[in-house]
Motif scaffolding. Structure first.
Motif, PDB file in Angstrom:
ATOM      1  N   SER A 289       0.820  -1.199   0.000  1.00  0.00           N
ATOM      2  CA  SER A 289       0.000   0.000   0.000  1.00  0.00           C
ATOM      3  C   SER A 289       0.862   1.261   0.000  1.00  0.00           C
ATOM      4  O   SER A 289       1.854   1.349   0.720  1.00  0.00           O
ATOM      5  CB  SER A 289      -0.914  -0.007   1.234  1.00  0.00           C
ATOM      6  N   ASN A 290       0.492   2.207  -0.852  1.00  0.00           N
ATOM      7  CA  ASN A 290       1.167   3.515  -0.932  1.00  0.00           C
ATOM      8  C   ASN A 290       2.649   3.400  -1.279  1.00  0.00           C
ATOM      9  O   ASN A 290       3.456   4.246  -0.869  1.00  0.00           O
ATOM     10  CB  ASN A 290       1.002   4.285   0.382  1.00  0.00           C
ATOM     11  N   ASP A 291       3.007   2.379  -2.035  1.00  0.00           N
ATOM     12  CA  ASP A 291       4.410   2.164  -2.424  1.00  0.00           C
ATOM     13  C   ASP A 291       4.512   2.284  -3.942  1.00  0.00           C
ATOM     14  O   ASP A 291       3.811   1.573  -4.668  1.00  0.00           O
ATOM     15  CB  ASP A 291       4.865   0.778  -1.963  1.00  0.00           C
ATOM     16  N   PRO A 292       5.355   3.164  -4.465  1.00  0.00           N
ATOM     17  CA  PRO A 292       5.423   3.364  -5.918  1.00  0.00           C
ATOM     18  C   PRO A 292       6.151   2.252  -6.660  1.00  0.00           C
ATOM     19  O   PRO A 292       6.125   2.217  -7.893  1.00  0.00           O
ATOM     20  CB  PRO A 292       6.181   4.684  -6.050  1.00  0.00           C
TER      21      PRO A 292
ATOM     22  N   PHE B 156      -8.611  -8.073 -12.169  1.00  0.00           N
ATOM     23  CA  PHE B 156      -9.040  -7.161 -11.118  1.00  0.00           C
ATOM     24  C   PHE B 156     -10.075  -6.187 -11.657  1.00  0.00           C
ATOM     25  O   PHE B 156     -10.183  -5.978 -12.869  1.00  0.00           O
ATOM     26  CB  PHE B 156      -7.850  -6.348 -10.580  1.00  0.00           C
ATOM     27  N   VAL B 157     -10.803  -5.575 -10.760  1.00  0.00           N
ATOM     28  CA  VAL B 157     -11.663  -4.448 -11.098  1.00  0.00           C
ATOM     29  C   VAL B 157     -10.781  -3.199 -11.173  1.00  0.00           C
ATOM     30  O   VAL B 157     -10.001  -2.928 -10.258  1.00  0.00           O
ATOM     31  CB  VAL B 157     -12.770  -4.251 -10.053  1.00  0.00           C
ATOM     32  N   TYR B 158     -10.907  -2.466 -12.267  1.00  0.00           N
ATOM     33  CA  TYR B 158     -10.075  -1.268 -12.418  1.00  0.00           C
ATOM     34  C   TYR B 158     -10.543  -0.170 -11.474  1.00  0.00           C
ATOM     35  O   TYR B 158     -11.696   0.270 -11.524  1.00  0.00           O
ATOM     36  CB  TYR B 158     -10.110  -0.753 -13.861  1.00  0.00           C
ATOM     37  N   ARG B 159      -9.624   0.272 -10.609  1.00  0.00           N
ATOM     38  CA  ARG B 159      -9.906   1.376  -9.687  1.00  0.00           C
ATOM     39  C   ARG B 159      -8.792   2.404  -9.708  1.00  0.00           C
ATOM     40  O   ARG B 159      -8.603   3.150  -8.744  1.00  0.00           O
ATOM     41  CB  ARG B 159     -10.085   0.827  -8.265  1.00  0.00           C
TER      42      ARG B 159
ATOM     43  N   ASP C  16      -1.018  -2.286  -9.197  1.00  0.00           N
ATOM     44  CA  ASP C  16      -0.059  -1.541  -8.383  1.00  0.00           C
ATOM     45  C   ASP C  16      -0.786  -0.799  -7.265  1.00  0.00           C
ATOM     46  O   ASP C  16      -2.015  -0.910  -7.104  1.00  0.00           O
ATOM     47  CB  ASP C  16       0.798  -0.602  -9.242  1.00  0.00           C
ATOM     48  N   ALA C  17      -0.036  -0.051  -6.477  1.00  0.00           N
ATOM     49  CA  ALA C  17      -0.620   0.612  -5.313  1.00  0.00           C
ATOM     50  C   ALA C  17      -1.605   1.704  -5.701  1.00  0.00           C
ATOM     51  O   ALA C  17      -2.431   2.110  -4.880  1.00  0.00           O
ATOM     52  CB  ALA C  17       0.494   1.196  -4.445  1.00  0.00           C
ATOM     53  N   GLN C  18      -1.542   2.180  -6.952  1.00  0.00           N
ATOM     54  CA  GLN C  18      -2.465   3.213  -7.421  1.00  0.00           C
ATOM     55  C   GLN C  18      -3.687   2.624  -8.115  1.00  0.00           C
ATOM     56  O   GLN C  18      -4.557   3.370  -8.579  1.00  0.00           O
ATOM     57  CB  GLN C  18      -1.727   4.163  -8.383  1.00  0.00           C
ATOM     58  N   GLY C  19      -3.768   1.292  -8.218  1.00  0.00           N
ATOM     59  CA  GLY C  19      -4.914   0.660  -8.842  1.00  0.00           C
ATOM     60  C   GLY C  19      -4.810   0.495 -10.344  1.00  0.00           C
ATOM     61  O   GLY C  19      -5.781   0.086 -10.988  1.00  0.00           O
ATOM     62  N   GLU C  20      -3.631   0.787 -10.918  1.00  0.00           N
ATOM     63  CA  GLU C  20      -3.442   0.546 -12.351  1.00  0.00           C
ATOM     64  C   GLU C  20      -3.207  -0.937 -12.574  1.00  0.00           C
ATOM     65  O   GLU C  20      -2.662  -1.631 -11.715  1.00  0.00           O
ATOM     66  CB  GLU C  20      -2.266   1.378 -12.887  1.00  0.00           C
ATOM     67  N   LEU C  21      -3.615  -1.443 -13.751  1.00  0.00           N
ATOM     68  CA  LEU C  21      -3.614  -2.873 -14.021  1.00  0.00           C
ATOM     69  C   LEU C  21      -2.468  -3.289 -14.936  1.00  0.00           C
ATOM     70  O   LEU C  21      -2.045  -2.530 -15.818  1.00  0.00           O
ATOM     71  CB  LEU C  21      -4.938  -3.294 -14.652  1.00  0.00           C
ATOM     72  N   TYR C  22      -2.022  -4.529 -14.734  1.00  0.00           N
ATOM     73  CA  TYR C  22      -0.896  -5.098 -15.470  1.00  0.00           C
ATOM     74  C   TYR C  22      -1.262  -6.484 -15.978  1.00  0.00           C
ATOM     75  O   TYR C  22      -2.115  -7.177 -15.407  1.00  0.00           O
ATOM     76  CB  TYR C  22       0.342  -5.184 -14.576  1.00  0.00           C
TER      77      TYR C  22
END
Length: 406
Positions: free
Chosen positions: A72-75, A326-329, A380-386
């Motif tokens: 969480s909160n880690d770039p 995942f659900v994109y958030r 990732d921690a910002q909710g972007e998907l890979y």
């Protein structure tokens, strides 16, 4: 350049219990250039605008990437590699030294290996991470490690066994550790392998195979069975949260909607994705009474009390094994917020759907081009998907530079 040698993951073998070498051999080589797709006006969150998506490669290539995640909160990005290592991408660069290397403990290949890592919700203060891997005997091990004084290195000597589960076969391992919004550690376990669940594990409440497990790793040693688990007072193993699963290779929580998504790999005919409120305990997903929404091995079965999938698809058109995402958030593509993304190992299309009021609201297919066989997704921690691929490449889903100006 990191190798991509281990994975012909044979997730197609999860379907029938035997590797599908033809499917792997026919997989087209990946394309590095972004591929644009169009999401129709009717399905976009801003209906008056079209949105175009693309993918961009991150890192130079990996050795059988299985999962992408971050505390969480880690770039930083953490890439799980099947042979037994976790790599870090920081500021766009893959660090030379692995964050964790337990390759000497791991049996890798096919559906076995280091399959996931989950960072504790309080990772910043306690430094705990939980890995799911297949040991040299072929059994599942859930172990906790602790980060060292170097933030980019876990201490390999800090290993603590949390849970060990015997495996008779080399397939249907499950493999995902994931912390839920309730702070509990959830563990997806396949039915133990072979074909057709020969030992009846999916419906046997006294074994951990074929289940979604839920444990509290913050109390007791090595864990506490939560009081809200359905069989904590008897009738089955206390660790069980849900049953009747064949191989929940990937599942996901959507904290915004309070929903749990489980992509359960099918047997002969059907792949399925289930969506239920994450607060409901003891859901029976039906295997091996059912495969998808149909009776398995019979034209008639008692489906009373069994959860029917939200989405299912047949093995037509060269599909074989659902790959849940995942659900994109995230924040970078607001038009697709709330869409759950998934794929199929053999066909490797990219699809998504929305879910509200107990039903699927819309479905879309995104023809992103030939990336190679998709093996997993990440966030990732910002909710972007890979997207992870069998070629060793990892891609980020992005908004295309060709989108209309706003």
């Amino acid at each position: 350049m990191l190798r991509a040698s281990w994975l012909v993951l044979a997730l197609s073998s999860i379907v029938c219990g035997t590797p599908n070498d033809d499917a792997a051999a026919k997989a087209a080589p990946p394309e590095v250039a972004p591929r644009e797709v169009l999401l129709s006006e009717a399905s976009a969150k801003t209906p008056s605008r079209d949105v175009r998506l693309a993918v961009e490669q991150v890192g130079p290539g990996f050795d059988s990437p299985m999962f992408v995640t971050a505390p969480s909160n880690d770039p930083r990005l953490f890439i799980v590699e099947q042979p037994g290592t976790i790599r870090i991408i920081e500021n766009g660069r893959v660090l030379d030294r692995a964050f964790l290397d337990i390759e000497s403990n791991v049996r890798a290949g096919g559906e076995q290996g280091l399959l996931s890592v989950a960072f504790h919700p309080q990772y910043r203060s306690n430094g705990f991470l939980f890995v799911n891997y297949t040991d040299k005997n072929g059994d599942t091990r859930i172990e906790r490690y602790t980060v060292s004084t170097d933030r980019n290195l876990a201490d390999p000597k800090s290993a603590k066994l949390i849970l060990s589960i015997d495996q008779r076969y080399s397939n249907h391992q499950g493999g995902l550790n994931l912390f839920g919004p309730d702070g509990m550690l959830y563990i997806g376990m396949g039915d133990g392998g072979s074909q057709g669940d020969p030992h009846g594990n999916g419906q046997n409440r006294n074994v951990l195979l074929g289940k979604l497990l839920r444990i509290n790793v913050d109390r007791a040693d090595p864990y506490l069975v939560p009081s809200a688990n359905p069989y904590v007072k008897g009738g089955g193993r206390g660790e069980i949260w849900a049953l009747g699963l064949r191989n929940p290779w990937r599942f996901a929580f959507d904290r915004f909607s309070g929903l749990l998504y489980i992509a359960d790999v099918g047997q002969d005919r059907w792949e399925e994705i289930n969506v239920v409120p994450m607060s409901i305990a003891g859901v029976n997903y039906g295997w091996k009474i059912m495969e998808g929404a149909s009776c398995y091995g019979s034209s008639n079965c008692n489906q009373s009390g069994l959860q029917r999938p939200a989405v299912s698809y047949s093995h037509e058109n060269s599909t074989c094994s659902v790959i849940g995402g995942f659900v994109y958030r995230g924040q970078k593509i607001p038009e697709i917020k709330g869409q759950y993304f998934y794929s199929d190992y053999c066909n490797s299309w990219l699809r998504s759907f929305g879910f509200a009021d107990g039903k699927v609201t819309d479905r879309h297919e995104w023809p992103i081009g030939k990336l190679g066989s998709i093996t997993s997704f990440g966030e990732d921690a910002q909710g972007e998907l890979y997207i992870c691929t069998s070629s060793g490449r990892v891609y980020r889903i992005i908004k295309s530079p060709g989108n209309p100006a706003r």
